[in-house]
Design a protein around this motif. Structure first.
Motif, short mmCIF file in Angstrom:
data_model
loop_
_atom_site.label_atom_id
_atom_site.label_comp_id
_atom_site.label_asym_id
_atom_site.label_seq_id
_atom_site.Cartn_x
_atom_site.Cartn_y
_atom_site.Cartn_z
N PHE A 338 0.85 -1.41 -0.26
CA PHE A 338 -0.11 -0.10 0.27
C PHE A 338 1.16 1.23 -0.19
N GLU A 339 1.72 0.97 0.38
CA GLU A 339 3.15 2.29 0.75
C GLU A 339 3.46 2.45 -0.28
N LEU A 340 4.38 1.43 -1.06
CA LEU A 340 4.91 1.56 -2.54
C LEU A 340 3.65 1.68 -3.51
N TRP A 341 1.90 1.55 -3.40
CA TRP A 341 1.16 1.95 -4.37
C TRP A 341 0.72 3.72 -4.13
N SER A 342 0.99 3.90 -3.05
CA SER A 342 1.21 5.46 -2.62
C SER A 342 1.83 6.33 -3.55
N MET A 368 11.86 11.44 -2.19
CA MET A 368 10.70 11.44 -1.81
C MET A 368 10.22 10.47 0.17
N LEU A 369 11.42 9.68 0.31
CA LEU A 369 10.48 9.07 1.44
C LEU A 369 12.17 8.55 2.21
N GLY A 370 13.26 8.70 1.53
CA GLY A 370 15.21 8.17 1.42
C GLY A 370 14.92 6.62 1.17
N ASP A 374 12.89 1.28 -2.04
CA ASP A 374 14.26 0.37 -2.66
C ASP A 374 14.36 -0.59 -3.31
N THR A 375 12.35 -0.46 -3.73
CA THR A 375 11.99 -1.64 -4.60
C THR A 375 11.06 -1.54 -5.43
N VAL A 376 10.22 -2.35 -6.54
CA VAL A 376 9.57 -2.36 -7.28
C VAL A 376 8.08 -1.75 -6.65
N PRO A 377 7.13 -1.39 -7.28
CA PRO A 377 5.38 -0.98 -7.09
C PRO A 377 4.64 -2.30 -6.52
N HIS A 378 5.34 -3.24 -7.51
CA HIS A 378 4.39 -4.62 -7.24
C HIS A 378 2.78 -3.94 -7.48
N ASN A 379 3.03 -3.37 -8.69
CA ASN A 379 1.88 -3.11 -9.17
C ASN A 379 2.23 -2.40 -10.93
N THR A 380 1.58 -4.06 -11.98
CA THR A 380 2.30 -3.15 -12.86
C THR A 380 1.88 -2.18 -13.45
N VAL A 425 -5.29 -15.39 -19.15
CA VAL A 425 -4.81 -13.61 -19.45
C VAL A 425 -5.32 -13.18 -18.53
N LEU A 426 -7.17 -13.36 -18.22
CA LEU A 426 -7.74 -12.80 -17.27
C LEU A 426 -6.83 -12.76 -15.70
N CYS A 427 -6.37 -13.95 -15.39
CA CYS A 427 -4.88 -14.98 -14.61
C CYS A 427 -4.38 -13.73 -14.41
N LEU A 428 -3.52 -12.88 -15.00
CA LEU A 428 -2.65 -12.15 -15.63
C LEU A 428 -2.74 -11.04 -15.32
N LEU A 429 -4.05 -10.55 -15.48
CA LEU A 429 -4.37 -9.05 -15.52
C LEU A 429 -4.44 -8.95 -14.33
N VAL A 430 -5.00 -9.92 -13.05
CA VAL A 430 -5.47 -9.28 -12.25
C VAL A 430 -4.43 -9.62 -11.15
N GLN A 431 -3.04 -10.98 -11.14
CA GLN A 431 -2.43 -10.79 -10.53
C GLN A 431 -1.35 -9.64 -11.08
N ALA A 432 -1.45 -8.79 -12.12
CA ALA A 432 -0.58 -7.35 -12.02
C ALA A 432 -1.13 -6.80 -11.60
N PHE A 433 -2.01 -6.72 -11.02
CA PHE A 433 -2.40 -5.84 -9.55
C PHE A 433 -1.82 -5.73 -8.67
N THR A 434 -0.91 -6.82 -7.76
CA THR A 434 0.41 -6.99 -7.36
C THR A 434 1.33 -7.69 -7.04
N LEU A 435 1.64 -7.33 -8.44
CA LEU A 435 3.19 -7.71 -9.08
C LEU A 435 3.72 -6.81 -10.15
N SER A 436 5.05 -6.81 -10.56
CA SER A 436 5.49 -5.84 -11.40
C SER A 436 5.65 -7.11 -12.45
N LEU A 437 5.01 -7.29 -13.24
CA LEU A 437 4.80 -7.83 -14.96
C LEU A 437 5.73 -7.83 -15.62
N GLU A 438 5.66 -6.12 -16.23
CA GLU A 438 5.85 -5.94 -17.39
C GLU A 438 7.31 -6.57 -17.40
#
Length: 488
Positions: A338-342, A368-370, A374-380, A425-438
């Motif tokens: 949630f912090e990464l998404w914010s 912004m925060l220090g 140091d990680t990706v946003p975990h949301n494609t 494909v829909l599974c992929l699109l849903v997983q992309a909400f919580t993983l960086s899959l690009e």
């Protein structure tokens, strides 16, 4: 399919499993951190690939499909460089693919085939957006330019798989040759078996480097990436089996679902549930949707029975992880995602058109925060939105949206395999909400494969050819397979 065809498929599965096991030695050795062992594993894989390729008369693209799920971090490189064995031949295969597919861009009557130019234009448009997003930050003097170059290069590599799988599969499928689907299905089944076996061995104290503690990761070094590949492959496995037998259900489906559960990926579990519901709703009123609903219901019932019947030592960890999101410990910090998404939303708000620049999410987040960020946003989607703005996200979504439209259209037209591919494909699109899959190579490869399966182009001038048997018997003497390895 004839009995001979089914026998040929069975003769393909075992050699592919052996080759996948040899390939699995690479990430296993790399996980141990030994350069010498990793080099020896790569050499072993090359020898095994040569032997199996000759035995099955595999094309280079089919070898690429088998090597695709083998991901590893080279020893001494940390987490900066993630490689796949398939990368080694991608550039060569793309050069071999571009000219023939471009020439096939027009049918015998001169009618345009739009998919290949569309995909090529899509890949170029993505690159244009990525580089354009860097202009402002570079001129301001605060951009990590090297990080931007790396981000653009990773997307270019990933798009290479989109172009390659479409270019390789489209002419074959137009000619009625589904062998590339069989090779993918055999590879996915072998990968799932490797993940299950490694997880079971870890439970008895033997760590092969192919699991993340008890969580199955197969040859990906990441349980979440493993589950993404498996769910993407599930539709291909069912489509291939249906083309051979007329039935969607197979042992491979059970193996893949078990491997997904053992991956312990909460994103995968949520994706399966949500994608199944959406697929059912989208295919209501179609004949193709009836079989999907039956298979989904049977699979859900078997899952419930497994939870009730199997001992807690087998399913306890999976259940605990699956339900932990609903029962956090008292006083636990909120999910870091949630912090990464914010942060991603804030970055987009500061530059909504072209974002803060490709590859700039982490540097800007640290400003912004220090340095702890140091990680990706975990949301494609948010990652693209933050780094390339609204323009970048819209361009990125064009091909996934096209795949959804074509599979849904095929399902409504009565294609019995389309709902399963739509589900994947829909599974992929849903997983992309919580993983960086690009940058996930399997994602792009499956999108290219599905577009080839549902290419609206009229058949070209290519003559249909008989598919190769495991030993090459029955091939005409003029066949490319008689002359050795061919690209497609």
């Amino acid at each position: 399919m004839t009995a001979a065809g089914r026998g040929a498929h069975r003769g393909t599965t075992l050699p592919v499993l052996v080759l996948a096991l040899c390939f699995a030695a690479v990430p296993s050795a790399a996980a141990g951190g030994s350069v010498a062992l990793t080099g020896a594993a790569v050499a072993l894989s090359a020898v095994a690939a040569a032997v199996v390729a000759v035995h099955l008369r595999l094309s280079l693209v089919e070898l690429t499909v088998i090597a695709l799920p083998v991901h590893f971090y080279p020893p001494g490189q940390g987490s900066l460089v993630n490689l796949s064995l398939a990368d080694a031949v991608l550039a060569l295969l793309l050069l071999a693919a571009v000219v023939p597919e471009w020439r096939r861009g027009r049918a015998a009557d001169g009618a345009a085939r739009p998919t290949w130019p569309l995909l090529l234009g899509y890949a170029l448009a993505l690159q244009l957006v990525l580089w354009a997003s860097l202009v402002g930050p570079v001129l301001d003097g605060g951009a990590d330019f090297l990080g931007g170059v790396v981000a653009a290069a990773k997307i270019a590599l990933a798009c290479g798989y989109l172009l390659l799988l479409y270019a390789a599969a489209a002419p074959r499928l137009r000619a009625g040759d589904h062998r590339i689907l069989d090779v993918w299905a055999a590879t996915a089944t072998a990968s799932a078996l490797i993940g299950i076996g490694a997880s079971a061995l870890y439970a008895v104290g033997l760590d092969l480097g192919l699991s993340y503690f008890w969580r199955a990761s197969g040859t990906f070094e990441d349980p979440n990436a493993f589950s993404v590949y498996l769910l993407l492959s599930l539709g291909v496995v069912i489509a291939a089996h249906r083309l051979r037998t007329g039935r969607p259900w197979s042992v491979s489906v059970v193996v893949i679902v078990v491997a997904v559960l053992l991956s312990g990926s909460r994103a995968a579990l949520a994706a399966m549930a949500l994608a199944a519901v959406v697929t059912v709703l989208l295919t209501l009123g179609t004949r193709a949707g009836v079989a999907f609903r039956r298979l989904a219901a049977v699979t859900a019932l078997l899952g419930v029975l497994a939870v009730l019947v199997l001992p807690d030592e087998w399913v306890g960890d999976v259940l605990q992880r699956a339900t932990s999101v609903f029962t956090p410990d008292d006083g636990a910090a909120p999910d870091a995602r949630f912090e990464l998404w914010s942060v991603a939303v804030q970055q987009w708000a500061s530059s909504p058109v072209l974002g803060v620049g490709a590859g700039q999410y982490i540097p800007v987040a640290q400003q912004m925060l220090g340095p702890q960020m140091d990680t990706v946003p975990h949301n494609t989607y948010l990652g693209f939105l933050a780094q390339t703005g609204t323009v970048g996200l819209l361009v990125f979504m064009l091909v996934p949206a096209l795949v959804v439209v074509r599979t849904l259209r095929a399902a409504r037209a009565g294609d019995a395999g389309a709902p399963y591919l739509l589900f994947s494909v829909l599974c992929l699109l849903v997983q992309a909400f919580t993983l960086s899959l690009e940058n996930a190579r399997p994602m792009w490869a499956v999108l290219g494969l599905v577009l080839a399966m549902y290419d609206p182009a009229t058949p070209g001038p290519e003559e249909p050819h008989r598919p190769a048997t495991p030993h090459g018997r029955g091939l005409p003497h003029s066949s490319p397979a008689r002359r050795g390895l061919r690209w497609s």
